[in-house]
Design a protein around this motif. Structure first.
Motif, PDB file in Angstrom:
ATOM      1  N   ALA A 176      13.999  70.878  66.002  1.00  0.00           N
ATOM      2  CA  ALA A 176      12.622  71.234  65.654  1.00  0.00           C
ATOM      3  C   ALA A 176      12.244  70.719  64.274  1.00  0.00           C
ATOM      4  CB  ALA A 176      12.455  72.748  65.719  1.00  0.00           C
ATOM      5  N   GLU A 177      13.213  70.642  63.374  1.00  0.00           N
ATOM      6  CA  GLU A 177      12.925  70.174  62.014  1.00  0.00           C
ATOM      7  C   GLU A 177      12.409  68.737  62.028  1.00  0.00           C
ATOM      8  OE1 GLU A 177      15.242  69.502  57.729  1.00  0.00           O
ATOM      9  OE2 GLU A 177      16.296  70.331  59.472  1.00  0.00           O
ATOM     10  N   ILE A 178      13.099  67.869  62.744  1.00  0.00           N
ATOM     11  CA  ILE A 178      12.663  66.466  62.841  1.00  0.00           C
ATOM     12  C   ILE A 178      11.363  66.363  63.618  1.00  0.00           C
ATOM     13  CG2 ILE A 178      13.236  64.224  63.845  1.00  0.00           C
ATOM     14  CD1 ILE A 178      14.773  64.820  61.307  1.00  0.00           C
ATOM     15  N   PHE A 179      11.262  67.119  64.717  1.00  0.00           N
ATOM     16  CA  PHE A 179      10.071  67.049  65.557  1.00  0.00           C
ATOM     17  C   PHE A 179       8.819  67.419  64.765  1.00  0.00           C
ATOM     18  CE2 PHE A 179       6.967  68.905  68.487  1.00  0.00           C
ATOM     19  CZ  PHE A 179       6.866  67.913  69.443  1.00  0.00           C
ATOM     20  N   ASN A 180       8.890  68.456  63.987  1.00  0.00           N
ATOM     21  CA  ASN A 180       7.723  68.923  63.240  1.00  0.00           C
ATOM     22  C   ASN A 180       7.293  67.945  62.153  1.00  0.00           C
ATOM     23  OD1 ASN A 180       7.528  71.288  64.752  1.00  0.00           O
ATOM     24  ND2 ASN A 180       8.915  72.402  63.380  1.00  0.00           N
ATOM     25  N   LYS A 181       8.161  67.046  61.749  1.00  0.00           N
ATOM     26  CA  LYS A 181       7.829  66.044  60.744  1.00  0.00           C
ATOM     27  C   LYS A 181       7.205  64.788  61.356  1.00  0.00           C
ATOM     28  CE  LYS A 181      11.423  67.446  57.452  1.00  0.00           C
ATOM     29  NZ  LYS A 181      12.662  67.035  56.736  1.00  0.00           N
ATOM     30  N   LEU A 182       7.236  64.683  62.667  1.00  0.00           N
ATOM     31  CA  LEU A 182       6.689  63.500  63.330  1.00  0.00           C
ATOM     32  C   LEU A 182       5.166  63.498  63.253  1.00  0.00           C
ATOM     33  CD1 LEU A 182       8.839  63.422  66.622  1.00  0.00           C
ATOM     34  CD2 LEU A 182       9.099  61.936  64.624  1.00  0.00           C
ATOM     35  N   PRO A 183       4.541  62.319  63.172  1.00  0.00           N
ATOM     36  CA  PRO A 183       3.088  62.244  63.287  1.00  0.00           C
ATOM     37  C   PRO A 183       2.638  62.814  64.628  1.00  0.00           C
ATOM     38  CG  PRO A 183       4.010  60.147  62.552  1.00  0.00           C
ATOM     39  CD  PRO A 183       5.166  61.006  62.964  1.00  0.00           C
ATOM     40  N   GLN A 184       1.407  63.273  64.692  1.00  0.00           N
ATOM     41  CA  GLN A 184       0.905  63.902  65.912  1.00  0.00           C
ATOM     42  C   GLN A 184       1.026  62.986  67.113  1.00  0.00           C
ATOM     43  OE1 GLN A 184      -3.060  65.474  65.606  1.00  0.00           O
ATOM     44  NE2 GLN A 184      -3.095  66.190  67.735  1.00  0.00           N
ATOM     45  N   ARG A 185       0.799  61.690  66.901  1.00  0.00           N
ATOM     46  CA  ARG A 185       0.896  60.742  68.011  1.00  0.00           C
ATOM     47  C   ARG A 185       2.295  60.745  68.610  1.00  0.00           C
ATOM     48  NH1 ARG A 185       2.889  55.787  68.392  1.00  0.00           N
ATOM     49  NH2 ARG A 185       3.207  55.656  66.139  1.00  0.00           N
ATOM     50  N   LEU A 186       3.318  60.746  67.758  1.00  0.00           N
ATOM     51  CA  LEU A 186       4.693  60.734  68.246  1.00  0.00           C
ATOM     52  C   LEU A 186       5.077  62.072  68.867  1.00  0.00           C
ATOM     53  CD1 LEU A 186       6.538  58.739  65.431  1.00  0.00           C
ATOM     54  CD2 LEU A 186       5.730  57.932  67.657  1.00  0.00           C
ATOM     55  N   GLN A 187       4.495  63.157  68.362  1.00  0.00           N
ATOM     56  CA  GLN A 187       4.735  64.452  68.994  1.00  0.00           C
ATOM     57  C   GLN A 187       4.159  64.476  70.407  1.00  0.00           C
ATOM     58  OE1 GLN A 187       3.406  67.732  66.594  1.00  0.00           O
ATOM     59  NE2 GLN A 187       4.944  67.401  65.001  1.00  0.00           N
ATOM     60  N   GLU A 188       2.984  63.891  70.584  1.00  0.00           N
ATOM     61  CA  GLU A 188       2.376  63.834  71.917  1.00  0.00           C
ATOM     62  C   GLU A 188       3.210  62.953  72.839  1.00  0.00           C
ATOM     63  OE1 GLU A 188      -1.555  62.476  71.198  1.00  0.00           O
ATOM     64  OE2 GLU A 188      -2.277  64.404  70.418  1.00  0.00           O
ATOM     65  N   GLU A 189       3.729  61.850  72.304  1.00  0.00           N
ATOM     66  CA  GLU A 189       4.577  60.979  73.125  1.00  0.00           C
ATOM     67  C   GLU A 189       5.863  61.691  73.532  1.00  0.00           C
ATOM     68  OE1 GLU A 189       5.299  57.370  71.071  1.00  0.00           O
ATOM     69  OE2 GLU A 189       3.218  56.635  71.240  1.00  0.00           O
ATOM     70  N   ALA A 190       6.336  62.579  72.646  1.00  0.00           N
ATOM     71  CA  ALA A 190       7.559  63.323  72.962  1.00  0.00           C
ATOM     72  C   ALA A 190       7.368  64.263  74.138  1.00  0.00           C
ATOM     73  CB  ALA A 190       8.022  64.103  71.739  1.00  0.00           C
ATOM     74  N   ASN A 191       6.119  64.537  74.490  1.00  0.00           N
ATOM     75  CA  ASN A 191       5.847  65.400  75.638  1.00  0.00           C
ATOM     76  C   ASN A 191       5.686  64.622  76.937  1.00  0.00           C
ATOM     77  OD1 ASN A 191       5.885  67.928  74.345  1.00  0.00           O
ATOM     78  ND2 ASN A 191       3.833  67.580  73.525  1.00  0.00           N
ATOM     79  N   SER A 192       5.753  63.299  76.888  1.00  0.00           N
ATOM     80  CA  SER A 192       5.634  62.483  78.096  1.00  0.00           C
ATOM     81  C   SER A 192       7.030  62.096  78.583  1.00  0.00           C
ATOM     82  CB  SER A 192       4.814  61.224  77.821  1.00  0.00           C
ATOM     83  OG  SER A 192       5.555  60.329  77.013  1.00  0.00           O
TER      84      SER A 192
END
Length: 273
Positions: free
Chosen positions: A206-222
Motif C-alpha cells: 500500500a505504501e508504494i501504491f499510494n505514492k503512484l500518480p492517479q493514472r498509474l493507480q487506475e491502471e493498477a485496477n485493470s
C-alpha cells in the motif's frame, strides 16, 4: 496270366493305402503348425484389444419419476470450460442465458448486467470474468439457497485460499493466481524477475501504491496493470494484475445449479464493506 493280374491288383491296393496314410499324416502335421487367432497376434496387440463398449441403453437408462438425478461431479468443471470459451469469444448471448432475475451485480442491487455493456467486446466485463474463472473455482461452504438444485453445490471463483503469511488484515492480503507467476522488479514484462510464485499469498504494498500518480493507480485496477507486492522475505516487486487477486478491488463470481442449468449467482467486486 491270372496270377499276374492278381499280383497287379495287390500292388494297386497297397499303393492306395500308402497314399492315404501319407496324406493323413501330412494333414495332421499342417494342422498342428497353424496357431489360433489370438496367439497369432503380437502380444501388445492382443493385450490392447478394446473391451466391449457400454451400450446406449446402459448410458441412457431413465431415472424413476419424481427422483432427483445424482449430481455429476464433473458437471461444474464442464460448465466452467464452456463459460471460459464463451468469455474468450465474447459471447454475450451465452452470458445472458446464465443470468437470472436473482443474479446480483452489486451488493445493494443498484446495477444489473446492462451496466457492463457486454455487447462491446472491449467491455472490461470480459477481462474481469476471464480473470475470475480462468485459474479454477472451489465449493462455497455453508451456503444454501432455496432455488438450489438438490444435491448440488454452489461454486465460487477464483480460488484464493491459503494460510496468512503475515500478521495483517485481509485488506492487505493478495492471492497469486496460477502457477509460476513472475514477480518483477518494476511494472512491465521487460523488468528483471525477482522471484516466481505459485498459488500463495503476498502482501499488498500500500505504501508504494499510494505514492503512484492517479493514472498509474487506475491502471493498477485493470487486468493489464501491475500491482506492487511485498514478499515473505521483505523484498518488493510487481505482479501483473491478471495473476493476482486483491479482494477489496477484484471481482469474484458465484454459480448455482437450478432446474438442471448452471446460472450466475453473483458477479461482485470487492467485499461490500
Amino acid at each position: 496270366m491270372k496270377s499276374q493280374q492278381f499280383f497287379i491288383i495287390i500292388l494297386i491296393a497297397l499303393g492306395a493305402i500308402t497314399g492315404s496314410t501319407l496324406a493323413a499324416i501330412s494333414y495332421l502335421n499342417n494342422r498342428e503348425s497353424v496357431p489360433n487367432d489370438q496367439s497369432s497376434l503380437p502380444e501388445s496387440t492382443a493385450n490392447s484389444l478394446p473391451p466391449n463398449p457400454t451400450s446406449d441403453l446402459e448410458l441412457n437408462t431413465p431415472t424413476e419419476p419424481n427422483s432427483s438425478p445424482e449430481p455429476n461431479p464433473n458437471a461444474f468443471s464442464q460448465f466452467r470450460l464452456r463459460l471460459l470459451d464463451a468469455t474468450k469469444r465474447r459471447d454475450a448471448n451465452f452470458i445472458r442465458n446464465i443470468v437470472t432475475t436473482k443474479t446480483r451485480f452489486s451488493f445493494d442491487g443498484s446495477i444489473n448486467l446492462d451496466a457492463y455493456n457486454i455487447d462491446d467486446t472491449q467491455s472490461l466485463f470480459w477481462q474481469y470474468m476471464e480473470k475470475a474463472i480462468s485459474t479454477g473455482c472451489t465449493i462455497e461452504p455453508d451456503t444454501q439457497l432455496p432455488e438450489q438444485e438438490l444435491g448440488s453445490d454452489i461454486w465460487v471463483c477464483p480460488i484464493t485460499s491459503g494460510k496468512p503469511i503475515y500478521d495483517f488484515g485481509w485488506q492487505e492480503q493478495m492471492g497469486i493466481l496460477g502457477e509460476s507467476v513472475n514477480v518483477r522488479s518494476e511494472p512491465g514484462t521487460g523488468a528483471s524477475i525477482v522471484t516466481v510464485l505459485s498459488k500463495e499469498l503476498v502482501k499488498f504494498d500500500a505504501e508504494i501504491f499510494n505514492k503512484l500518480p492517479q493514472r498509474l493507480q487506475e491502471e493498477a485496477n485493470s487486468p493489464d496493470g501491475w500491482t506492487p507486492v511485498v514478499l515473505k522475505n521483505g523484498k518488493k516487486g510487481w505482479v501483473q494484475n491478471r495473476f493476482v487477486y486483491h479482494e477489496p478491488r477484484d471481482y469474484r463470481v458465484s454459480f448455482i445449479r437450478s432446474n438442471g442449468e448452471w446460472q450466475i449467482n453473483y458477479f461482485l467486486r470487492g467485499n461490500g464493506n
